[in-house]
Design an enzyme around this catalytic site. Sequence first.
Site, short mmCIF file in Angstrom:
data_model
loop_
_atom_site.label_atom_id
_atom_site.label_comp_id
_atom_site.label_asym_id
_atom_site.label_seq_id
_atom_site.Cartn_x
_atom_site.Cartn_y
_atom_site.Cartn_z
N SER A 1 0.98 -1.21 0.06
CA SER A 1 -0.05 0.01 -0.03
C SER A 1 1.02 1.43 -0.08
O SER A 1 1.87 1.56 -0.94
CB SER A 1 -0.93 -0.11 1.42
OG SER A 1 -2.08 0.84 0.95
N ASP B 1 -10.07 -3.49 -5.98
CA ASP B 1 -9.01 -2.66 -5.29
C ASP B 1 -9.28 -1.26 -6.00
O ASP B 1 -9.03 -1.06 -7.07
CB ASP B 1 -7.65 -3.11 -5.26
CG ASP B 1 -6.76 -2.38 -4.18
OD1 ASP B 1 -7.17 -1.19 -3.94
OD2 ASP B 1 -5.85 -3.06 -3.95
N HIS C 1 -8.53 -4.21 -1.23
CA HIS C 1 -7.39 -3.61 -0.75
C HIS C 1 -7.04 -4.20 0.54
O HIS C 1 -7.80 -4.21 1.49
CB HIS C 1 -7.39 -2.04 -0.66
CG HIS C 1 -6.08 -1.66 -0.48
ND1 HIS C 1 -5.25 -1.42 -1.62
CD2 HIS C 1 -5.60 -0.99 0.75
CE1 HIS C 1 -3.98 -0.73 -0.97
NE2 HIS C 1 -4.39 -0.48 0.44
#
Length: 322
Positions: free
Chosen positions: A167, A264, A294
């Site tokens: 991320s 995502d 995600h």
Amino acid sequence: MAAPPFDPEVALALAALGGGPREPITPDNLAARARRDASARPRPTVSELRADGRFEVSQLQVPGPPGGPDVTLVSARPAGLAGPLPLLYYMHGGAMIMGNAWSVLPRILHEWALPLGMAVISVEYRLAPGARYPWPLEDCYAGFVWAAGHAGELGVDADRVVIGGKSAGGGLAAALALLARDRGGPAALGQLLLCPMLDDRGGTFSSRQMSGLGGWDLTSHATAWRALLGDRYGAADLPPYAAPARATDLRGLPPAYVEVGSADMFRDEDVAYANALWRAGGQAELHVWPGACHGFDGLAPRAALTRDARDARCRWLRRLLA
């Protein structure tokens, strides 16, 4: 608009969190949300990370960037392995506004360090908005330069260093690869980019399509980028080290593993980044996991999809290190 369906096991994990959109992070509640995360997120001690002697773990204070404080690195490796070991230099996630270097290590040590015989360094970079761009990246670069320069005393192989992150950490890893190339810094063997946060503009189709459906939304996304960039948020001349999706020259970068889910928000920017690496003559392995949101592997760690993703990451690392 229509959205890709979630993997059934991922959908169950999302439902267990309460289902429906969560309260977005805004400039007004950012400080409170960051404090709440810091109190709730695990922060294992060095003794706990050693896991009754299975790992050798130490906490290091190394010189930070010019004008900045020292950087904390958490160094760990499987106990009893003779060096020099390959090294994973890792940056944690948390949208640049949350997270810590310790919480990610138990999973990394068991999923990568043990099966692959790797050492790991996790970086405690400064968080926004207390430290805006370029300071979080400069912290990561300073630690990277130090680790490469002290490979012998760390017991690692300076020619087999992989930079990686998830991320926000994946975005930092991509930016670190660009910065090291352009500064003539240490050369990484590869870059492991897990659902990387690359684009500050929030204009992709998937960012609108999946907003609020998988635990992250455009309001929170914009809040995080504004916290990092301040007055430079949205600027036409924003450097690629701040948001790697802005890069126009991706030549000469280390081979990349790029992973994202079909459900995502970051899907389109991550796929575009892999494609841009190919167009620049680079090497990238792209995985778009069907029905993954995600952070799906943390939400559903025992799901079949998560097991497949873990296996694919290990296979790529094993090929790279061989």
